[in-house]
Structure formats: structure tokens, C-alpha cells
Design a protein around this motif. Sequence first.
Motif, PDB file in Angstrom:
ATOM      1  N   VAL A  32       0.853  -1.193   0.000  1.00 21.63           N
ATOM      2  CA  VAL A  32       0.000   0.000   0.000  1.00 21.63           C
ATOM      3  C   VAL A  32       0.884   1.237   0.000  1.00 21.63           C
ATOM      4  O   VAL A  32       1.842   1.334   0.778  1.00 21.63           O
ATOM      5  CB  VAL A  32      -0.942   0.025   1.224  1.00 21.63           C
ATOM      6  CG1 VAL A  32      -1.736   1.329   1.275  1.00 21.63           C
ATOM      7  CG2 VAL A  32      -1.894  -1.168   1.177  1.00 21.63           C
ATOM      8  N   ALA A  33       0.562   2.188  -0.866  1.00 21.84           N
ATOM      9  CA  ALA A  33       1.303   3.441  -0.928  1.00 21.84           C
ATOM     10  C   ALA A  33       0.533   4.533  -0.204  1.00 21.84           C
ATOM     11  O   ALA A  33      -0.687   4.640  -0.338  1.00 21.84           O
ATOM     12  CB  ALA A  33       1.530   3.858  -2.377  1.00 21.84           C
ATOM     13  N   LEU A  34       1.251   5.341   0.567  1.00 24.54           N
ATOM     14  CA  LEU A  34       0.713   6.584   1.110  1.00 24.54           C
ATOM     15  C   LEU A  34       1.224   7.696   0.201  1.00 24.54           C
ATOM     16  O   LEU A  34       2.410   8.030   0.229  1.00 24.54           O
ATOM     17  CB  LEU A  34       1.172   6.801   2.555  1.00 24.54           C
ATOM     18  CG  LEU A  34       0.810   5.704   3.559  1.00 24.54           C
ATOM     19  CD1 LEU A  34       1.313   6.078   4.951  1.00 24.54           C
ATOM     20  CD2 LEU A  34      -0.689   5.467   3.591  1.00 24.54           C
ATOM     21  N   LEU A  35       0.349   8.227  -0.621  1.00 22.46           N
ATOM     22  CA  LEU A  35       0.720   9.191  -1.651  1.00 22.46           C
ATOM     23  C   LEU A  35       0.154  10.555  -1.317  1.00 22.46           C
ATOM     24  O   LEU A  35      -1.012  10.675  -0.929  1.00 22.46           O
ATOM     25  CB  LEU A  35       0.173   8.719  -3.010  1.00 22.46           C
ATOM     26  CG  LEU A  35       0.320   9.669  -4.194  1.00 22.46           C
ATOM     27  CD1 LEU A  35       1.783   9.837  -4.587  1.00 22.46           C
ATOM     28  CD2 LEU A  35      -0.495   9.159  -5.385  1.00 22.46           C
ATOM     29  N   GLY A  36       0.990  11.587  -1.491  1.00 20.84           N
ATOM     30  CA  GLY A  36       0.482  12.929  -1.261  1.00 20.84           C
ATOM     31  C   GLY A  36       1.590  13.953  -1.301  1.00 20.84           C
ATOM     32  O   GLY A  36       2.774  13.615  -1.330  1.00 20.84           O
ATOM     33  N   PRO A  37       1.229  15.230  -1.307  1.00 21.74           N
ATOM     34  CA  PRO A  37       2.223  16.301  -1.348  1.00 21.74           C
ATOM     35  C   PRO A  37       2.919  16.471  -0.006  1.00 21.74           C
ATOM     36  O   PRO A  37       2.506  15.884   1.010  1.00 21.74           O
ATOM     37  CB  PRO A  37       1.383  17.540  -1.686  1.00 21.74           C
ATOM     38  CG  PRO A  37       0.038  17.229  -1.092  1.00 21.74           C
ATOM     39  CD  PRO A  37      -0.154  15.752  -1.285  1.00 21.74           C
ATOM     40  N   SER A  38       3.974  17.260   0.023  1.00 18.23           N
ATOM     41  CA  SER A  38       4.684  17.544   1.274  1.00 18.23           C
ATOM     42  C   SER A  38       3.715  18.152   2.279  1.00 18.23           C
ATOM     43  O   SER A  38       2.885  19.000   1.941  1.00 18.23           O
ATOM     44  CB  SER A  38       5.840  18.508   1.015  1.00 18.23           C
ATOM     45  OG  SER A  38       6.783  17.933   0.146  1.00 18.23           O
ATOM     46  N   GLY A  39       3.822  17.692   3.524  1.00 10.92           N
ATOM     47  CA  GLY A  39       3.004  18.245   4.587  1.00 10.92           C
ATOM     48  C   GLY A  39       1.625  17.642   4.725  1.00 10.92           C
ATOM     49  O   GLY A  39       0.822  18.112   5.537  1.00 10.92           O
ATOM     50  N   GLN A 194       3.863   9.921  -8.201  1.00 15.19           N
ATOM     51  CA  GLN A 194       2.688   9.174  -8.625  1.00 15.19           C
ATOM     52  C   GLN A 194       3.040   7.887  -9.353  1.00 15.19           C
ATOM     53  O   GLN A 194       2.353   6.870  -9.196  1.00 15.19           O
ATOM     54  CB  GLN A 194       1.838  10.055  -9.540  1.00 15.19           C
ATOM     55  CG  GLN A 194       1.384  11.336  -8.887  1.00 15.19           C
ATOM     56  CD  GLN A 194       0.933  12.355  -9.905  1.00 15.19           C
ATOM     57  OE1 GLN A 194       0.387  12.003 -10.939  1.00 15.19           O
ATOM     58  NE2 GLN A 194       1.137  13.621  -9.622  1.00 15.19           N
ATOM     59  N   VAL A 195       4.112   7.909 -10.155  1.00 14.41           N
ATOM     60  CA  VAL A 195       4.500   6.714 -10.900  1.00 14.41           C
ATOM     61  C   VAL A 195       4.891   5.593  -9.934  1.00 14.41           C
ATOM     62  O   VAL A 195       4.538   4.429 -10.131  1.00 14.41           O
ATOM     63  CB  VAL A 195       5.644   7.012 -11.884  1.00 14.41           C
ATOM     64  CG1 VAL A 195       6.095   5.744 -12.591  1.00 14.41           C
ATOM     65  CG2 VAL A 195       5.201   8.063 -12.903  1.00 14.41           C
ATOM     66  N   PHE A 229      -9.297  17.203  -5.425  1.00 13.18           N
ATOM     67  CA  PHE A 229      -7.878  17.130  -5.086  1.00 13.18           C
ATOM     68  C   PHE A 229      -7.232  15.895  -5.695  1.00 13.18           C
ATOM     69  O   PHE A 229      -6.151  15.972  -6.282  1.00 13.18           O
ATOM     70  CB  PHE A 229      -7.674  17.121  -3.572  1.00 13.18           C
ATOM     71  CG  PHE A 229      -6.256  16.815  -3.175  1.00 13.18           C
ATOM     72  CD1 PHE A 229      -5.275  17.794  -3.242  1.00 13.18           C
ATOM     73  CD2 PHE A 229      -5.888  15.530  -2.788  1.00 13.18           C
ATOM     74  CE1 PHE A 229      -3.957  17.509  -2.924  1.00 13.18           C
ATOM     75  CE2 PHE A 229      -4.573  15.233  -2.463  1.00 13.18           C
ATOM     76  CZ  PHE A 229      -3.610  16.230  -2.530  1.00 13.18           C
ATOM     77  N   VAL A 230      -7.869  14.744  -5.578  1.00 14.88           N
ATOM     78  CA  VAL A 230      -7.297  13.513  -6.119  1.00 14.88           C
ATOM     79  C   VAL A 230      -7.178  13.617  -7.637  1.00 14.88           C
ATOM     80  O   VAL A 230      -6.169  13.220  -8.227  1.00 14.88           O
ATOM     81  CB  VAL A 230      -8.145  12.292  -5.715  1.00 14.88           C
ATOM     82  CG1 VAL A 230      -7.613  11.021  -6.374  1.00 14.88           C
ATOM     83  CG2 VAL A 230      -8.144  12.118  -4.201  1.00 14.88           C
ATOM     84  N   ALA A 231      -8.197  14.166  -8.285  1.00 12.10           N
ATOM     85  CA  ALA A 231      -8.157  14.329  -9.746  1.00 12.10           C
ATOM     86  C   ALA A 231      -7.012  15.225 -10.181  1.00 12.10           C
ATOM     87  O   ALA A 231      -6.372  14.991 -11.205  1.00 12.10           O
ATOM     88  CB  ALA A 231      -9.488  14.904 -10.236  1.00 12.10           C
ATOM     89  N   GLU A 232      -6.730  16.269  -9.405  1.00 14.13           N
ATOM     90  CA  GLU A 232      -5.655  17.202  -9.744  1.00 14.13           C
ATOM     91  C   GLU A 232      -4.283  16.635  -9.412  1.00 14.13           C
ATOM     92  O   GLU A 232      -3.318  16.858 -10.142  1.00 14.13           O
ATOM     93  CB  GLU A 232      -5.850  18.523  -9.001  1.00 14.13           C
ATOM     94  CG  GLU A 232      -7.027  19.346  -9.499  1.00 14.13           C
ATOM     95  CD  GLU A 232      -7.205  20.632  -8.715  1.00 14.13           C
ATOM     96  OE1 GLU A 232      -6.970  20.608  -7.489  1.00 14.13           O
ATOM     97  OE2 GLU A 232      -7.584  21.652  -9.316  1.00 14.13           O
ATOM     98  N   PHE A 233      -4.184  15.867  -8.322  1.00  8.70           N
ATOM     99  CA  PHE A 233      -2.873  15.424  -7.849  1.00  8.70           C
ATOM    100  C   PHE A 233      -2.372  14.185  -8.574  1.00  8.70           C
ATOM    101  O   PHE A 233      -1.176  14.054  -8.838  1.00  8.70           O
ATOM    102  CB  PHE A 233      -2.918  15.150  -6.340  1.00  8.70           C
ATOM    103  CG  PHE A 233      -1.568  14.848  -5.760  1.00  8.70           C
ATOM    104  CD1 PHE A 233      -0.647  15.866  -5.537  1.00  8.70           C
ATOM    105  CD2 PHE A 233      -1.192  13.539  -5.461  1.00  8.70           C
ATOM    106  CE1 PHE A 233       0.611  15.591  -5.024  1.00  8.70           C
ATOM    107  CE2 PHE A 233       0.064  13.258  -4.955  1.00  8.70           C
ATOM    108  CZ  PHE A 233       0.967  14.292  -4.736  1.00  8.70           C
ATOM    109  N   VAL A 234      -3.262  13.255  -8.879  1.00  4.83           N
ATOM    110  CA  VAL A 234      -2.852  11.993  -9.495  1.00  4.83           C
ATOM    111  C   VAL A 234      -2.993  12.111 -11.016  1.00  4.83           C
ATOM    112  O   VAL A 234      -4.095  12.208 -11.552  1.00  4.83           O
ATOM    113  CB  VAL A 234      -3.691  10.822  -8.972  1.00  4.83           C
ATOM    114  CG1 VAL A 234      -3.246   9.519  -9.630  1.00  4.83           C
ATOM    115  CG2 VAL A 234      -3.567  10.719  -7.457  1.00  4.83           C
TER     116      VAL A 234
END
Length: 351
Positions: A32-39, A194-195, A229-234
Motif C-alpha cells: 500500500v502506498a501513502l501518496l500525497g504532497p509535502s506536509g 505518482q509513478v 484534489f485527487v483528480a488534480e494530484f494523481v
Amino acid sequence: MSYLELSGLQKRYRDTVAVDDVSLSVEKGEAVALLGPSGCGKTTTLRMLAGLVDPDRGAIRLDGAEVTRLPAHKRNMGYVFQSYALFPHLSVARNVGFGLEERGVARAEIARRVAEALAMVRLSGLDQRRPRELSGGQQQRVALARSLVIRPSVLLLDESLSNLDAKLRDTMRHEIRSIQRSLGITTLFVTHDQVEALTMCDRIAVMHRGGIAQIGSPEDIYERPATRFVAEFVGRANALPATRDAEGRVVLWGERLPVAAPASGEFDLFVRPQRIRILPISEPVAESMMRVTGKVLRSVFVGDHVEVLVEGADSQIQVELQSGTALPQEGAEVALVWHARDTLPFPRETA
């Protein structure tokens, strides 16, 4: 109950809530990946799981037993740090075997297991080198071997590929995934790439502002984002300001489109650049297709694809075409066409 359970975890640093009510279930052998921007709270979540940070609230259970307040060295979790954290004065073999020495494992057993771990990460024969004599990729493998040699219940990776160059990072992604699958080891890894998340895991938990915005398979996260947010980030997506006509139908660039709009409020249409085709204005398309017309501003060759920017009435759309595709001339009037299923409406954000 799942093999690993995070329930309502929260961590606050003074007035800042770093992690806010995070709950996550992970099956045995799952990645499982924890994906997200800094902070966003992903590293703090991983460190609470490892026992390096105490949660203010919530619980962590491993194989049915609560380990929330258990010291890090008693959790049997392997942690690969972003910096690798190798001991510069110790050989590769001593670095890999350090955790076994701390656990009082017999010297002969340490030697056998270190040799196994080094073979697994393809570093056999380098056991007497110092970290400074290794490449970045080799150092990363030593750190991975050190975590695997203790036979951890859970493997934790904290941005562990971020220090590698692009080509080596791609190689290591596939190697780590192959090792994880062959061992069947439960794995969580933190990344903003993301990759990495899309290629190395069974599921992705996208984190935003201390919480989990969405969790699902890589395909679910990419194709069916639950939030703006998910649509924009991934991945990459065009966010196109749309309106409704008097009959409630979606209007974009003056064209009525066959897609449902939100019941109320202002909204944008999200569509990924690679899902759009460029056609001559005169070419007919099915009524079920999304179609708008605009003017080509520029085309840029970026290797494996070409980015084309098209301007419409009140916004611009970026299109990605495969290299070798016939490109429209700058200034040309073209039609942009895509499937309604590739269109996602989300409420417009206000400043």
C-alpha cells in the motif's frame, strides 16, 4: 480483521494537526502506498506505525495484537529511510547484519542470513565494501537488505527512491516490487511520486491535509478520483470551467455536451490530456462524444509524446498525442473530441 490496522490515528504538533483521524486496513502480503504532497501527513503516519512517533490518539494493531505503545525495536518492522542511514565506518555486511547483532543472533546465523539478503538484492561479492564505495542504487539496496534480513512482519519505505536518478529509480521500482511479491511481505511506502505509487502497490491511499482523501486500486484512483484534489494530484488533467444552459445541460466553449452536471453550484470539467483526440472541424463524430472547437496555440515535442495547447472561448485545453502523430499547424481551427466517460465534473474551488 486485517493483518495491519490503523484506527483513528491523530498527531498534533502544537497548533498544527499533522495527522487527523487516519484509519487504514492492510491485508497480509499487500503493498500500500501513502501518496500525497509535502506536509499531508504521510511520513508522520509511517513513523507512528514504526514506533518512532507516539500518536496522540488512535490505535495500531498488527496480526490482532495492539502495538500502539510498543517500542520500535519490539515491533519487528523494517524501515528504509530516505537517506538510507547507513553506518559509514561499517562494511556492507556489518550494515546489513546490524539488526541481527542487536537481537543477539548467533554469528554463524548472521553470516548466513546476510549472504541471503545480499543475494536477494544482487549485491553478492560487495559485502566488505564501505558505503562510500557504492553507488546510490547500491546503497539503496544495502538499506533494503538491512530491513529484510530481520524478516520483518511489515516493511516500511519512506521516500526511499527519491535520491536516485530517473533511470535508476525506474529500475529499483520494479526490483523492489518483485522482491515484495516473492517474499509476500506486507509493505507500506510513502511517496509523492505518482509513478511509484501506481506501479509498486496493490492499493493507494491518497493523503490530503492530514487525512485520507481516497483509497483504492491504482486504476480506481486514476480513473475514478473521488475528489477534486485527487483528480488534480494523481496524473495530469485539464480543469475546464463549464456552465449550464436554461435546460440544465453542460456548456463548454459554447458547445452543449452530453454529460451530467452537478445539481447546483459552479463546476469544472476534468479531462485527462491523453484521452483527447484532435480532428478536423469538418469530421463528424457520434452524438455521444464530447466535442468542442478551438485554435491551436502551440505544439511541443517532449520525447514519447507531443503536447498540444488549444485555446477556446474562456480557457485552454492541453492534449497529449503520441510521437509520430500528424500535428496540426499553429493557428489552425480544430475539433477536440473525447468520451463522456472520461469527463469528471467537480465543484469549482473559490479563493
